[in-house]
Scaffold this motif. Structure first.
Motif, mmCIF file in Angstrom:
data_model
loop_
_atom_site.group_PDB
_atom_site.id
_atom_site.type_symbol
_atom_site.label_atom_id
_atom_site.label_comp_id
_atom_site.label_asym_id
_atom_site.label_seq_id
_atom_site.Cartn_x
_atom_site.Cartn_y
_atom_site.Cartn_z
ATOM 1 N N CYS A 6 0.873 -1.173 0.000
ATOM 2 C CA CYS A 6 0.000 0.000 0.000
ATOM 3 C C CYS A 6 0.911 1.224 0.000
ATOM 4 C CB CYS A 6 -0.893 -0.008 1.248
ATOM 5 S SG CYS A 6 -1.887 1.485 1.431
ATOM 6 N N TRP A 51 -7.125 -0.161 -10.417
ATOM 7 C CA TRP A 51 -7.476 0.518 -9.173
ATOM 8 C C TRP A 51 -7.600 -0.527 -8.074
ATOM 9 C CZ3 TRP A 51 -7.152 5.542 -8.685
ATOM 10 C CH2 TRP A 51 -7.331 6.359 -9.796
ATOM 11 N N TRP A 52 -7.027 -0.245 -6.899
ATOM 12 C CA TRP A 52 -7.124 -1.106 -5.739
ATOM 13 C C TRP A 52 -7.448 -0.244 -4.525
ATOM 14 C CZ3 TRP A 52 -6.415 -6.434 -5.167
ATOM 15 C CH2 TRP A 52 -6.033 -7.114 -6.325
ATOM 16 N N ARG A 53 -8.005 -0.872 -3.502
ATOM 17 C CA ARG A 53 -8.315 -0.167 -2.255
ATOM 18 C C ARG A 53 -7.810 -0.990 -1.078
ATOM 19 N NH1 ARG A 53 -12.903 0.397 1.589
ATOM 20 N NH2 ARG A 53 -13.830 -1.441 0.629
ATOM 21 N N THR A 55 -8.594 -1.806 2.295
ATOM 22 C CA THR A 55 -9.869 -1.666 3.010
ATOM 23 C C THR A 55 -9.744 -1.156 4.444
ATOM 24 O OG1 THR A 55 -9.871 -4.056 3.405
ATOM 25 C CG2 THR A 55 -11.157 -3.255 1.549
ATOM 26 N N ASN A 58 -8.994 2.530 3.844
ATOM 27 C CA ASN A 58 -9.783 3.120 2.764
ATOM 28 C C ASN A 58 -8.913 3.923 1.789
ATOM 29 O OD1 ASN A 58 -12.264 3.234 1.487
ATOM 30 N ND2 ASN A 58 -12.766 5.221 2.368
ATOM 31 N N THR A 59 -7.682 3.494 1.590
ATOM 32 C CA THR A 59 -6.762 4.147 0.662
ATOM 33 C C THR A 59 -6.955 3.562 -0.730
ATOM 34 O OG1 THR A 59 -5.132 4.436 2.418
ATOM 35 C CG2 THR A 59 -4.329 4.612 0.167
ATOM 36 N N VAL A 60 -7.290 4.417 -1.698
ATOM 37 C CA VAL A 60 -7.457 3.988 -3.089
ATOM 38 C C VAL A 60 -6.197 4.388 -3.854
ATOM 39 C CG1 VAL A 60 -8.832 4.266 -5.183
ATOM 40 C CG2 VAL A 60 -9.955 4.204 -2.949
#
Length: 89
Positions: A6, A51-53, A55, A58-60
Motif C-alpha cells: 500500500c 485501481w485497488w483499495r 480496506t 480506505n486508501t485507493v
C-alpha cells in the motif's frame, strides 16, 4: 501468502485489499461507451494498471500488475510522480 504494498501503509497481506477494476483514460468515460466498458471488457495479457483499495485504511491507489505472472510490479497514489507517463529510453 501474497503481499501487496500500500503506498500509505506499506506491505500488507493481499486479503486486506479490494480490486476496483482497470484504469481507463478519462476520455473513455463517455455515455456512448459506458455499456461496452462495463459488459464487454477486454481480457488483455501483459501489464495492466488497476485501481485497488486498502480496506482497513480506505486508501485507493493504482497498481501495475503483470496478468501473466500475477506479479504486482508497483503501486502509487493517483497524482504522484509515478502517475506521469515515462519516456521511452
Amino acid at each position: 501468502m501474497k503481499i501487496m504494498t500500500c503506498p500509505v501503509n506499506g506491505p500488507r497481506n493481499i486479503s486486506e485489499f479490494q480490486w476496483l477494476g482497470p484504469v481507463h483514460a478519462e476520455d473513455e468515460a463517455r455515455d456512448e461507451t459506458l455499456v461496452e466498458r462495463l459488459f464487454l471488457a477486454p481480457n488483455p495479457m501483459g501489464v495492466l494498471r488497476e485501481w485497488w483499495r486498502h480496506t482497513p485504511s480506505n486508501t485507493v491507489f493504482i497498481a501495475e500488475r503483470n496478468l501473466i505472472s500475477d506479479e504486482i510490479l508497483r503501486t502509487w497514489l493517483k497524482g504522484s510522480d509515478a502517475d506521469k507517463p515515462t519516456s521511452a529510453a
